[in-house]
Design a protein around this motif. Sequence first.
Motif, PDB file in Angstrom:
ATOM      1  N   GLY A 171      42.388  18.357  60.213  1.00  0.00           N
ATOM      2  CA  GLY A 171      41.405  19.359  60.625  1.00  0.00           C
ATOM      3  C   GLY A 171      39.832  18.729  60.208  1.00  0.00           C
ATOM      4  O   GLY A 171      39.007  18.505  60.898  1.00  0.00           O
ATOM      5  N   ILE A 172      39.888  18.417  58.894  1.00  0.00           N
ATOM      6  CA  ILE A 172      38.706  17.924  58.337  1.00  0.00           C
ATOM      7  C   ILE A 172      38.466  16.379  58.849  1.00  0.00           C
ATOM      8  O   ILE A 172      37.098  16.097  59.329  1.00  0.00           O
ATOM      9  CB  ILE A 172      38.571  17.753  56.949  1.00  0.00           C
ATOM     10  N   SER A 173      39.383  15.633  59.250  1.00  0.00           N
ATOM     11  CA  SER A 173      39.065  14.335  59.689  1.00  0.00           C
ATOM     12  C   SER A 173      38.681  14.454  61.157  1.00  0.00           C
ATOM     13  O   SER A 173      37.624  13.661  61.485  1.00  0.00           O
ATOM     14  CB  SER A 173      40.624  13.661  59.845  1.00  0.00           C
ATOM     15  N   LEU A 174      39.194  15.444  61.844  1.00  0.00           N
ATOM     16  CA  LEU A 174      38.527  15.312  63.316  1.00  0.00           C
ATOM     17  C   LEU A 174      37.233  15.562  63.272  1.00  0.00           C
ATOM     18  O   LEU A 174      36.464  15.446  64.042  1.00  0.00           O
ATOM     19  CB  LEU A 174      39.352  16.689  64.144  1.00  0.00           C
ATOM     20  N   VAL A 175      36.680  16.966  62.528  1.00  0.00           N
ATOM     21  CA  VAL A 175      35.434  17.203  62.525  1.00  0.00           C
ATOM     22  C   VAL A 175      34.491  16.031  61.914  1.00  0.00           C
ATOM     23  O   VAL A 175      33.475  15.966  62.330  1.00  0.00           O
ATOM     24  CB  VAL A 175      35.275  18.581  61.318  1.00  0.00           C
ATOM     25  N   LEU A 216      20.417   7.252  75.322  1.00  0.00           N
ATOM     26  CA  LEU A 216      21.048   8.441  75.870  1.00  0.00           C
ATOM     27  C   LEU A 216      22.478   8.175  76.711  1.00  0.00           C
ATOM     28  O   LEU A 216      23.172   8.718  76.128  1.00  0.00           O
ATOM     29  CB  LEU A 216      20.100   9.107  76.628  1.00  0.00           C
ATOM     30  N   LEU A 217      22.292   7.024  77.267  1.00  0.00           N
ATOM     31  CA  LEU A 217      23.688   6.734  77.985  1.00  0.00           C
ATOM     32  C   LEU A 217      24.816   6.401  77.160  1.00  0.00           C
ATOM     33  O   LEU A 217      25.836   6.960  77.346  1.00  0.00           O
ATOM     34  CB  LEU A 217      23.216   5.976  79.152  1.00  0.00           C
ATOM     35  N   ALA A 218      24.125   5.632  76.485  1.00  0.00           N
ATOM     36  CA  ALA A 218      25.154   4.829  75.348  1.00  0.00           C
ATOM     37  C   ALA A 218      25.758   5.957  74.499  1.00  0.00           C
ATOM     38  O   ALA A 218      27.001   5.929  74.259  1.00  0.00           O
ATOM     39  CB  ALA A 218      24.658   3.640  74.557  1.00  0.00           C
ATOM     40  N   SER A 219      24.892   6.606  73.724  1.00  0.00           N
ATOM     41  CA  SER A 219      25.379   7.825  73.029  1.00  0.00           C
ATOM     42  C   SER A 219      26.327   8.947  73.750  1.00  0.00           C
ATOM     43  O   SER A 219      27.330   9.244  73.335  1.00  0.00           O
ATOM     44  CB  SER A 219      24.411   8.507  72.327  1.00  0.00           C
ATOM     45  N   TYR A 220      25.849   9.069  75.020  1.00  0.00           N
ATOM     46  CA  TYR A 220      26.608   9.920  75.543  1.00  0.00           C
ATOM     47  C   TYR A 220      28.021   9.511  75.689  1.00  0.00           C
ATOM     48  O   TYR A 220      29.027  10.252  75.711  1.00  0.00           O
ATOM     49  CB  TYR A 220      26.174  10.439  77.137  1.00  0.00           C
ATOM     50  N   ILE A 221      28.139   8.289  76.232  1.00  0.00           N
ATOM     51  CA  ILE A 221      29.614   7.772  76.588  1.00  0.00           C
ATOM     52  C   ILE A 221      30.449   7.831  75.251  1.00  0.00           C
ATOM     53  O   ILE A 221      31.572   8.081  75.474  1.00  0.00           O
ATOM     54  CB  ILE A 221      29.622   6.321  77.314  1.00  0.00           C
ATOM     55  N   TRP A 222      29.915   7.300  74.100  1.00  0.00           N
ATOM     56  CA  TRP A 222      30.699   7.003  72.743  1.00  0.00           C
ATOM     57  C   TRP A 222      31.069   8.413  72.549  1.00  0.00           C
ATOM     58  O   TRP A 222      32.093   8.538  72.094  1.00  0.00           O
ATOM     59  CB  TRP A 222      29.889   6.457  72.053  1.00  0.00           C
ATOM     60  N   ILE A 223      30.148   9.596  72.324  1.00  0.00           N
ATOM     61  CA  ILE A 223      30.358  11.026  72.105  1.00  0.00           C
ATOM     62  C   ILE A 223      31.331  11.534  72.856  1.00  0.00           C
ATOM     63  O   ILE A 223      32.421  12.473  72.446  1.00  0.00           O
ATOM     64  CB  ILE A 223      29.128  11.739  72.010  1.00  0.00           C
ATOM     65  N   LEU A 224      31.286  11.175  74.219  1.00  0.00           N
ATOM     66  CA  LEU A 224      32.351  11.931  75.387  1.00  0.00           C
ATOM     67  C   LEU A 224      33.705  11.214  74.881  1.00  0.00           C
ATOM     68  O   LEU A 224      34.843  11.909  74.817  1.00  0.00           O
ATOM     69  CB  LEU A 224      31.864  11.654  76.603  1.00  0.00           C
ATOM     70  N   GLY A 225      33.779  10.009  74.718  1.00  0.00           N
ATOM     71  CA  GLY A 225      34.840   9.350  74.360  1.00  0.00           C
ATOM     72  C   GLY A 225      35.664   9.835  73.317  1.00  0.00           C
ATOM     73  O   GLY A 225      36.786  10.125  73.295  1.00  0.00           O
ATOM     74  N   ALA A 226      34.908  10.293  72.174  1.00  0.00           N
ATOM     75  CA  ALA A 226      35.575  10.838  71.045  1.00  0.00           C
ATOM     76  C   ALA A 226      35.880  12.062  71.370  1.00  0.00           C
ATOM     77  O   ALA A 226      36.897  12.456  70.560  1.00  0.00           O
ATOM     78  CB  ALA A 226      34.327  10.774  69.935  1.00  0.00           C
ATOM     79  N   ILE A 247      39.803  13.261  70.425  1.00  0.00           N
ATOM     80  CA  ILE A 247      40.144  14.546  69.830  1.00  0.00           C
ATOM     81  C   ILE A 247      41.035  15.516  70.355  1.00  0.00           C
ATOM     82  O   ILE A 247      41.872  15.884  69.844  1.00  0.00           O
ATOM     83  CB  ILE A 247      38.879  15.098  69.253  1.00  0.00           C
ATOM     84  N   THR A 248      40.658  15.740  71.854  1.00  0.00           N
ATOM     85  CA  THR A 248      41.430  16.697  72.456  1.00  0.00           C
ATOM     86  C   THR A 248      42.752  16.198  72.835  1.00  0.00           C
ATOM     87  O   THR A 248      43.879  17.021  72.444  1.00  0.00           O
ATOM     88  CB  THR A 248      40.678  16.787  73.918  1.00  0.00           C
ATOM     89  N   ALA A 249      42.853  14.777  73.162  1.00  0.00           N
ATOM     90  CA  ALA A 249      44.222  14.469  73.240  1.00  0.00           C
ATOM     91  C   ALA A 249      45.033  14.333  72.110  1.00  0.00           C
ATOM     92  O   ALA A 249      46.346  14.326  72.118  1.00  0.00           O
ATOM     93  CB  ALA A 249      44.004  12.919  73.892  1.00  0.00           C
ATOM     94  N   SER A 250      44.386  14.109  71.003  1.00  0.00           N
ATOM     95  CA  SER A 250      44.981  14.242  69.421  1.00  0.00           C
ATOM     96  C   SER A 250      45.499  15.465  69.220  1.00  0.00           C
ATOM     97  O   SER A 250      46.824  15.596  68.902  1.00  0.00           O
ATOM     98  CB  SER A 250      44.074  13.698  68.465  1.00  0.00           C
TER      99      SER A 250
END
Length: 259
Positions: free
Chosen positions: A68-72, A113-123, A127-130
């Motif tokens: 849990g801590i690792s995901l956060v 904004l677009l680069a950050s959005y894509i990287w954060i969305l990917g993370a 996390i959801t898949a994990s």
Amino acid sequence: MYGKLLKYEFKATWKVSVIIYAALAAITAIGCIYMSLPPVKAINTISEYKPYESLIESISVFMGLFYGISLVAAGAGISIYLIVRFYRNMYTDEGYLMYTLPVNEHELIFSKLLASYIWILGAGLIITASVFILLIAGNNVNIQDVEDIRKAIEAIGGAGTIIYTAGNVLISIFTALLEIYAAISLGQLSSKHRVIMSIVWYVVFYSVIQFVNMFLMLASGYFEAMSGTIDMIRTVYPRLMTGAVVLNLLLAVIYYLIT
């Protein structure tokens, strides 16, 4: 020129982002391996593992906390990295170099904004898949659970509910990034303690938006619906999500103009 700027932004941020993605994958793999160990899987069914039950449960609690801590940490880490990069590129000595490029401020902001959005969305997707992978690995999800979830979704609107929710999440990430950008930009108006003032502005934004969200929930009848019938939830939920989407889009425009 915008394409080159965006390409440079991805090139400059991919290493840290991919490292965090790889760390999430490694943590998930470790969790799956642990969940597949015979003593962990069969602790309640094979008597020879009973003497070690308390030890296995203690290790399981530690593994759960670590996971849990690792995901956060991963989610927060990639967000903080990208936000700090925005601040340094736009408002420190690096910013002077950025503004010498033959591009306007809109292209600079949108590339980050677009680069950050894509990287954060990917993370977020990883996390959801994990979480789902570990639930399946630990036999915590069965066919009946999936069927119950499907029936619950159908009861409150079916595919429309998923579309509303997914759309709101996607827009919320976009708006959250612009909210931080706007807070950083307003913080620069202070002659001293600009980072602290940026944080203060973010807290102000966050507090006001929470108040507005609470008002929307009350106005839409959300709390009454949650304690009422499925028909009430089916009626209120699309209305609430529509209001949330409109609010997020409006806020995104305001935050962008401030930035």
